[in-house]
Design a protein around this motif. Structure first.
Motif, short mmCIF file in Angstrom:
data_model
loop_
_atom_site.label_atom_id
_atom_site.label_comp_id
_atom_site.label_asym_id
_atom_site.label_seq_id
_atom_site.Cartn_x
_atom_site.Cartn_y
_atom_site.Cartn_z
N ASN A 134 0.88 -1.17 0.00
CA ASN A 134 0.00 0.00 0.00
C ASN A 134 0.92 1.22 0.00
O ASN A 134 1.97 1.19 0.63
CB ASN A 134 -0.85 0.03 1.27
CG ASN A 134 -1.71 -1.20 1.39
OD1 ASN A 134 -2.10 -1.80 0.38
ND2 ASN A 134 -1.99 -1.61 2.62
N ASN A 171 -1.61 -1.07 -4.16
CA ASN A 171 -2.86 -0.50 -3.64
C ASN A 171 -2.59 0.97 -3.34
O ASN A 171 -2.14 1.35 -2.28
CB ASN A 171 -3.33 -1.27 -2.41
CG ASN A 171 -3.75 -2.69 -2.77
OD1 ASN A 171 -3.08 -3.66 -2.43
ND2 ASN A 171 -4.85 -2.81 -3.50
N TYR A 330 -11.71 -2.92 -1.23
CA TYR A 330 -10.56 -3.76 -1.59
C TYR A 330 -10.94 -4.85 -2.59
O TYR A 330 -10.25 -5.08 -3.59
CB TYR A 330 -10.01 -4.34 -0.29
CG TYR A 330 -8.77 -5.20 -0.42
CD1 TYR A 330 -7.65 -4.73 -1.11
CD2 TYR A 330 -8.70 -6.45 0.18
CE1 TYR A 330 -6.50 -5.51 -1.20
CE2 TYR A 330 -7.57 -7.23 0.10
CZ TYR A 330 -6.47 -6.76 -0.59
OH TYR A 330 -5.33 -7.53 -0.67
N ASP A 334 -9.80 -5.96 -6.70
CA ASP A 334 -9.24 -7.28 -6.99
C ASP A 334 -10.02 -7.99 -8.10
O ASP A 334 -9.45 -8.78 -8.85
CB ASP A 334 -9.19 -8.15 -5.72
CG ASP A 334 -7.75 -8.32 -5.22
OD1 ASP A 334 -6.82 -8.27 -6.06
OD2 ASP A 334 -7.56 -8.48 -4.00
N1 ARG Z 1 -1.78 -4.26 -0.52
C1 ARG Z 1 -2.43 -5.33 0.17
C2 ARG Z 1 -2.07 -5.27 1.64
O1 ARG Z 1 -1.05 -4.73 1.97
C3 ARG Z 1 -2.07 -6.68 -0.37
C4 ARG Z 1 -2.46 -6.92 -1.79
C5 ARG Z 1 -2.44 -8.36 -2.14
N2 ARG Z 1 -2.83 -8.66 -3.48
C6 ARG Z 1 -4.06 -8.63 -3.97
N3 ARG Z 1 -4.25 -8.94 -5.22
N4 ARG Z 1 -5.10 -8.36 -3.20
O2 ARG Z 1 -2.80 -5.82 2.44
#
Ligand code: ARG
Length: 595
Positions: A134, A171, A330, A334
């Motif tokens: 993130n 993200n 979220y 995805d």
């Molecule tokens: N950025 C997210 C986190 O830190 C994880 C992402 C994992 N990948 C996905 N395709 N959702 O929790």
């Protein structure tokens, strides 16, 4: 000279042993064995290979021990199979020493760094998504476990013939990102990473922490964050500018960390680019009644009870795919990210390397995609891994107490440099060389420590232990390599040639053990690829390093009795060096010629 003179490959030897077993089984029972299940016995004094008869026993209704006794009769000991012995349910086989040493050493030395690869993945493309940060906080120790696993998995699949696309999802938008933006816009006073001398991702992370502290005092900030998110989704210029500026800072910092750790990516996905597709998918799905509007206005997906059970309150489970105010969550991105990947590539597998706190999320994601009718939903796989703690407990980013990846590496590298200086009693190693060695040792220590247990197991990271030259560690393996390199340097004048080596001179139990560990490497690599489990490669590499050390503690190489034996042993340890280097490089760990 017969068969044993001809150089066979490891695979051919295994094939020939399996054929001998098959033939004997066929003669005794008239059964055609499909898989022989050849194994490497834990104790080499018993044999080079072992076969068990548990499944055949079930099939023909006889005891495994009885079968072993019968089958052993049908195997003629001779030039190729030196001996076959029934031991309980097992059949242990010893192969002609010269044939075996010749095969294993020559194959390794001929193939070099290509050794152990297999074509199982040929013409198949897989995507490994890993790290996926993130943009509101720096990379921490959990990410490094993720990155080590992701890189190792990618390397292992590549070695097995797959075309691998290393992907990352960033993200880069959403409530959490708005939190650091809000805090910075409120209290930042125009500071920048440059003006403060703070690395970009740490700088952004600082404002995320600040937000949390302020929000405890002032709950209204939450409302402001939601408003900011709506502005962002509406494309408000000022909000977008701030967002871009802060994300760029984060990326600069991330890139530095990736480079230090050797994490590489072929393809970037950004939530800010895929969430809209996600929204469309949900809206389309709503029309097709795969989703429904909940009482409160959110768009939800009802999770089938057979698979997901009920929640703590005994209610049927549902999952929001859009908030009541229409903003995405979220899960939304995805859905979009997965679909856009399927549009970009035809993949036989998409592996998500993500922590185990998201098991439920991925189960839901895969379910929805399959209900929506995407045929590739069955090819999605969550490679989940457990937590990393420091000896004193969990890391928590919100309080700002993160085990930060940059600090960690620096700290371990400092320990390593200290260690190297201590050993360099005469101060012969130039300072820049110490730094470079310490860097490799530190990375080897950290990555090995994070990969040396099953992904499902928690880790309590102990920097000092990770660096130990004696234990189950990266530096231990690196050290074995460097010792071999040293011996080979001293032997340089000898200019030996493995095609001239007489391997019939080898065969004591330490040599046999080392040889067995080398021979087993390709099988373990293949299993690692099939099971998505780098631990197999790690363990086998360690076993080779250990078997080398045991051998070298018991037997001289350059001081061996005669020149021919020296040559043969040199070739054997040269082969060990090739495999240690290969194994470590699959794990993303570098070796060094001097340590
Ligand atoms: N950025 C997210 C986190 O830190 C994880 C992402 C994992 N990948 C996905 N395709 N959702 O929790």
């Amino acid at each position: 000279m017969g068969e044993s003179e001809k150089k066979m490959t490891i695979q051919e030897i295994i094939g020939a042993v399996e054929d001998a077993v098959r033939e004997s089984v066929k003669k005794a029972y008239g059964v055609q064995l499909e898989a022989v299940g050849l194994d490497f016995p834990p104790d080499v004094s018993l044999g080079d290979f072992a076969v068990n008869f548990f499944s055949l026993a079930k099939e023909i209704g006889k005891s495994p021990a009885e079968i072993a006794k019968t089958v052993v009769e049908g195997i003629v000991a001779g030039e190729f199979v030196e001996s076959a012995v029934a031991a309980g349910p097992y059949l242990n086989l010893k192969i002609n020493r010269k044939t075996l040493f010749n095969a294993v050493c020559c194959e390794i030395l001929e193939k070099g760094e290509k050794f152990g690869g297999s074509p199982i993945g040929q013409k198949k493309r897989v995507m490994v998504e890993y790290l996926s940060p993130n943009t509101n906080k720096p990379i921490h120790l959990g990410h490094i476990r993720n990155g080590s696993l992701g890189m190792a998995m990618s390397n292992i699949l590549e070695a097995s013939g797959y075309e691998v696309v290393k992907a990352i999802l960033v993200n880069d938008r959403g409530v959490h990102i708005c939190k650091s933006m809000l805090a910075y816009s409120r209290w930042g006073n125009g500071e920048t990473p440059e003006s403060t001398g703070i690395k970009g991702d740490h700088f952004v992370g600082k404002w995320y922490v600040r937000y949390s502290l302020e929000a405890e005092k002032n709950p209204l900030l939450k409302v402001e964050v939601q408003e900011m998110l709506q502005k962002w989704e509406a494309g408000d210029k000022e909000t977008m500018d701030l967002w871009k500026k802060m994300n760029d800072w984060a990326y600069q910092g991330f890139n530095e960390t990736y480079e230090k750790y050797g994490f590489e990516f072929d393809k970037y996905y950004f939530e800010s680019e895929t969430y809209k597709l996600g929204k469309n998918i949900v809206e389309e799905g709503l029309k097709k009644k795969a989703f429904r509007k909940d009482k409160n206005g959110a768009v939800v997906f009802d999770l089938p009870e057979e698979e997901f059970g009920r929640d703590e309150k005994g209610q049927a489970r549902k999952m929001a795919a859009l908030r009541a105010d229409g903003t995405s969550v979220y899960l939304t991105q995805d859905l979009g990210t997965a679909v856009s990947r399927a549009e970009d590539y035809s993949l036989s597998r998409l592996i998500y390397v993500v922590g185990n706190e998201q098991v439920f999320h991925f189960k839901v994601l895969f379910k929805i995609l399959s209900v929506l009718g995407y045929s590739w939903a069955k090819d999605l796989y969550h490679l989940s891994f457990a937590m990393v703690y420091l000896p004193d407990g969990k890391m928590k980013s919100r309080e700002g107490k993160v085990v930060d990846a940059d600090n960690l590496l620096e700290e371990v590298q400092n320990f390593a440099a200290e260690e190297i200086r201590k050993r360099d009693t005469e101060s012969l190693i130039p300072e820049n060389e110490i730094v470079e060695r310490a860097r490799k040792v530190a990375l080897g220590a950290i990555k090995f420590y994070l990969l040396r247990v099953k992904p499902s197991q928690d880790i309590h990271f102990d920097p000092k232990e990770s660096l130990s030259f004696e234990g189950f560690t990266g530096p231990y393996c690196q050290y074995a390599y460097a010792r071999i390199a040293g011996i080979l340097r001293n032997a340089e004048k000898e200019k030996t040639d493995f095609s001239q080596a007489d391997f019939s001179l080898l065969g004591n139990s330490e040599e046999r053990l080392l040889l067995q560990k080398l021979a087993q490497f390709p099988a373990e690599l293949e299993k690692a690829a099939g099971e998505y489990n780098p631990l197999r490669v790690l363990t086998q590499t360690y076993e080779v390093a250990k078997a080398f050390s045991q051998f070298y503690n018991a037997h001289p190489v350059l001081q061996a009795e005669d020149k021919k034996l020296i040559t043969a042993r040199l070739e054997l340890i040269k082969a060990a060096a090739v495999v240690i280097k290969k194994g470590l490089s699959l794990l993303g760990i570098e070796v060094m010629e001097r340590m």
